[in-house]
Design a protein around this motif. Structure first.
Motif, PDB file in Angstrom:
ATOM      1  N   LEU A 287       0.716  -1.151   0.246  1.00  0.00           N
ATOM      2  CA  LEU A 287       0.103  -0.224  -0.159  1.00  0.00           C
ATOM      3  C   LEU A 287       0.818   1.069   0.055  1.00  0.00           C
ATOM      4  CD1 LEU A 287      -2.518  -0.866   2.808  1.00  0.00           C
ATOM      5  CD2 LEU A 287      -3.208  -0.652   0.164  1.00  0.00           C
ATOM      6  N   SER A 288       1.997   1.179   0.982  1.00  0.00           N
ATOM      7  CA  SER A 288       2.534   2.519   1.257  1.00  0.00           C
ATOM      8  C   SER A 288       3.570   2.890   0.022  1.00  0.00           C
ATOM      9  CB  SER A 288       3.852   2.337   1.840  1.00  0.00           C
ATOM     10  OG  SER A 288       4.762   1.480   1.806  1.00  0.00           O
ATOM     11  N   ASN A 289       3.907   1.446  -1.309  1.00  0.00           N
ATOM     12  CA  ASN A 289       5.053   2.277  -2.567  1.00  0.00           C
ATOM     13  C   ASN A 289       4.206   1.984  -3.885  1.00  0.00           C
ATOM     14  OD1 ASN A 289       7.105   2.612  -1.115  1.00  0.00           O
ATOM     15  ND2 ASN A 289       7.607   0.007  -0.367  1.00  0.00           N
ATOM     16  N   SER A 290       2.499   1.427  -3.542  1.00  0.00           N
ATOM     17  CA  SER A 290       1.783   1.197  -4.384  1.00  0.00           C
ATOM     18  C   SER A 290       1.434   2.486  -5.519  1.00  0.00           C
ATOM     19  CB  SER A 290       0.384   1.483  -3.960  1.00  0.00           C
ATOM     20  OG  SER A 290      -0.053   2.679  -3.105  1.00  0.00           O
ATOM     21  N   ILE A 291       2.184   4.179  -5.099  1.00  0.00           N
ATOM     22  CA  ILE A 291       2.041   5.641  -6.034  1.00  0.00           C
ATOM     23  C   ILE A 291       3.512   6.150  -6.072  1.00  0.00           C
ATOM     24  CG2 ILE A 291       0.866   7.497  -6.526  1.00  0.00           C
ATOM     25  CD1 ILE A 291      -1.318   6.262  -5.278  1.00  0.00           C
ATOM     26  N   ILE A 292       3.670   6.619  -4.496  1.00  0.00           N
ATOM     27  CA  ILE A 292       5.124   6.818  -3.827  1.00  0.00           C
ATOM     28  C   ILE A 292       5.469   6.079  -2.665  1.00  0.00           C
ATOM     29  CG2 ILE A 292       5.023   8.942  -3.152  1.00  0.00           C
ATOM     30  CD1 ILE A 292       3.558  10.551  -3.738  1.00  0.00           C
ATOM     31  N   ALA A 293       7.197   5.632  -3.330  1.00  0.00           N
ATOM     32  CA  ALA A 293       7.402   4.643  -2.469  1.00  0.00           C
ATOM     33  C   ALA A 293       8.238   5.370  -0.919  1.00  0.00           C
ATOM     34  CB  ALA A 293       8.757   4.228  -2.865  1.00  0.00           C
ATOM     35  N   GLY A 294       8.060   5.170  -0.003  1.00  0.00           N
ATOM     36  CA  GLY A 294       8.238   5.763   0.862  1.00  0.00           C
ATOM     37  C   GLY A 294       8.494   5.509   2.269  1.00  0.00           C
ATOM     38  N   GLY A 295       7.223   4.205   1.931  1.00  0.00           N
ATOM     39  CA  GLY A 295       7.411   3.164   3.058  1.00  0.00           C
ATOM     40  C   GLY A 295       6.103   3.810   4.383  1.00  0.00           C
ATOM     41  N   LEU A 296       5.454   4.729   3.885  1.00  0.00           N
ATOM     42  CA  LEU A 296       4.291   5.500   4.610  1.00  0.00           C
ATOM     43  C   LEU A 296       2.756   5.484   4.151  1.00  0.00           C
ATOM     44  CD1 LEU A 296       6.361   8.827   6.140  1.00  0.00           C
ATOM     45  CD2 LEU A 296       6.107   6.369   7.394  1.00  0.00           C
ATOM     46  N   ILE A 297       2.081   5.027   4.423  1.00  0.00           N
ATOM     47  CA  ILE A 297       1.026   5.657   3.603  1.00  0.00           C
ATOM     48  C   ILE A 297       0.027   7.123   3.771  1.00  0.00           C
ATOM     49  CG2 ILE A 297      -1.605   4.445   3.385  1.00  0.00           C
ATOM     50  CD1 ILE A 297       0.004   2.045   4.105  1.00  0.00           C
ATOM     51  N   ARG A 298      -0.299   7.337   2.543  1.00  0.00           N
ATOM     52  CA  ARG A 298      -0.917   8.582   2.790  1.00  0.00           C
ATOM     53  C   ARG A 298      -2.208   8.477   2.461  1.00  0.00           C
ATOM     54  NH1 ARG A 298       4.043   8.679   1.222  1.00  0.00           N
ATOM     55  NH2 ARG A 298       5.259   9.984   1.891  1.00  0.00           N
ATOM     56  N   LYS A 299      -3.116   9.306   2.469  1.00  0.00           N
ATOM     57  CA  LYS A 299      -4.141   9.436   2.599  1.00  0.00           C
ATOM     58  C   LYS A 299      -4.949   8.919   0.550  1.00  0.00           C
ATOM     59  CE  LYS A 299      -6.899  12.284   4.564  1.00  0.00           C
ATOM     60  NZ  LYS A 299      -7.931  12.474   5.191  1.00  0.00           N
ATOM     61  N   PHE A 300      -4.715   9.539  -0.066  1.00  0.00           N
ATOM     62  CA  PHE A 300      -4.704   8.344  -1.200  1.00  0.00           C
ATOM     63  C   PHE A 300      -4.350   7.053  -1.427  1.00  0.00           C
ATOM     64  CE2 PHE A 300      -0.799  11.455  -1.813  1.00  0.00           C
ATOM     65  CZ  PHE A 300      -0.581   9.892  -3.007  1.00  0.00           C
ATOM     66  N   GLN A 301      -4.019   7.053  -0.993  1.00  0.00           N
ATOM     67  CA  GLN A 301      -3.107   5.902  -0.873  1.00  0.00           C
ATOM     68  C   GLN A 301      -3.829   4.423  -0.056  1.00  0.00           C
ATOM     69  OE1 GLN A 301       0.747   6.768   0.096  1.00  0.00           O
ATOM     70  NE2 GLN A 301       1.959   4.971  -1.509  1.00  0.00           N
ATOM     71  N   LEU A 302      -5.166   5.154   1.077  1.00  0.00           N
ATOM     72  CA  LEU A 302      -6.107   4.243   2.197  1.00  0.00           C
ATOM     73  C   LEU A 302      -7.398   4.056   1.073  1.00  0.00           C
ATOM     74  CD1 LEU A 302      -6.110   2.462   4.174  1.00  0.00           C
ATOM     75  CD2 LEU A 302      -7.184   4.290   5.314  1.00  0.00           C
ATOM     76  N   ALA A 303      -6.379   2.257   0.140  1.00  0.00           N
ATOM     77  CA  ALA A 303      -7.572   1.481  -0.701  1.00  0.00           C
ATOM     78  C   ALA A 303      -8.156   1.067   0.493  1.00  0.00           C
ATOM     79  CB  ALA A 303      -7.751   1.532  -2.166  1.00  0.00           C
ATOM     80  N   LEU A 304      -7.552   0.585   1.157  1.00  0.00           N
ATOM     81  CA  LEU A 304      -8.490  -1.071   2.188  1.00  0.00           C
ATOM     82  C   LEU A 304      -9.457  -0.771   2.366  1.00  0.00           C
ATOM     83  CD1 LEU A 304      -6.914  -3.593   2.510  1.00  0.00           C
ATOM     84  CD2 LEU A 304      -7.096  -2.446   5.164  1.00  0.00           C
ATOM     85  N   PHE A 305     -10.200  -0.030   2.367  1.00  0.00           N
ATOM     86  CA  PHE A 305     -11.921   0.162   2.419  1.00  0.00           C
ATOM     87  C   PHE A 305     -13.250   1.128   2.051  1.00  0.00           C
ATOM     88  CE2 PHE A 305      -8.793   0.362   6.762  1.00  0.00           C
ATOM     89  CZ  PHE A 305      -9.429  -0.190   8.035  1.00  0.00           C
ATOM     90  N   ARG A 306     -12.452   1.527   0.766  1.00  0.00           N
ATOM     91  CA  ARG A 306     -12.800   2.236  -0.120  1.00  0.00           C
ATOM     92  C   ARG A 306     -13.870   0.942  -1.250  1.00  0.00           C
ATOM     93  NH1 ARG A 306     -12.239   6.912  -0.929  1.00  0.00           N
ATOM     94  NH2 ARG A 306     -10.342   8.175   0.058  1.00  0.00           N
TER      95      ARG A 306
END
Length: 204
Positions: free
Chosen positions: A42-61
């Motif tokens: 999840l954290s590397n799906s769009i921007i690598a960096g090992g942190l999840i940003r708001k637009f990356q949290l697709a788990l609950f969508r």
């Protein structure tokens, strides 16, 4: 058998050991390791960096879930209030959604989720948003006057001291009488992550 996190160089910022997280959540150490693989994806799906940003949290969508819930969940997962979700916060918050998590924890998390204005209370408008989201999730479309009637009835039932807002104790009593209100606080697949996500076995 879980996966093995072996390369320190690949660990995300503020990485926490699985054994530490397993001691404070419903997950086993091997399940925490599986969650680490999910977290990295999840954290590397769009921007690598090992942190999840708001637009990356697709788990609950999903196609039925209002963005209100995904945004609020992100805010509650962001324990340091720095705009990102770190691994420890991800596991601890996700633990609330485990089928074996105490119902008191689910009720408390749901209260914070629906306290949209962060006032420490659930106002009538907050309750209306919750009702609309639950109806939307169930693909139900009701006339506005019917929605207002449902909200008024629920608010009167929950606000037992009649002060115009629902406090945490009133919320707890209300949910215990209406457990469907926290149905979305349980994700069944968290019961056995290694079965739900067999691909984790081959990650390392």
């Amino acid at each position: 058998m879980g996966c093995v996190i072996s390369k320190k160089s690949e660990r995300t910022p503020r990485y926490e050991e699985p054994s530490v997280l397993a001691a404070t959540t419903p997950f086993t150490a091997s399940e925490v390791e599986a969650l680490y693989v999910l977290f990295k994806k999840l954290s590397n799906s769009i921007i690598a960096g090992g942190l999840i940003r708001k637009f990356q949290l697709a788990l609950f969508r999903n196609r039925n879930r209002r963005n209100l819930f995904a945004d609020r969940i992100f805010d509650l997962f962001d324990m340091r209030r720095n705009g990102v979700i770190e691994f420890g916060g991800f596991v601890r918050s996700l633990g609330i959604f485990h089928p074996d998590a105490p119902i008191e924890d689910k009720i408390a998390f749901a209260f914070r989720l629906y306290d949209l204005m962060n006032t420490g209370y659930i106002e009538r408008q907050d309750l209306k948003e919750m009702v609309l989201a639950l109806l939307h999730e169930s693909d139900l479309v009701l006339a506005q006057d019917i929605v207002e009637t449902i909200v008024d009835k629920a608010f009167r039932e929950a606000n037992t001291n009649d002060d115009g807002r629902i406090d945490p104790e009133e919320w707890k009593d209300f949910v215990l009488k209406n457990p469907s209100l926290i149905r979305n606080m349980t994700l069944p697949y968290l019961k056995d992550l290694t079965m739900a996500f067999p691909s984790f076995h081959s990650e390392f």
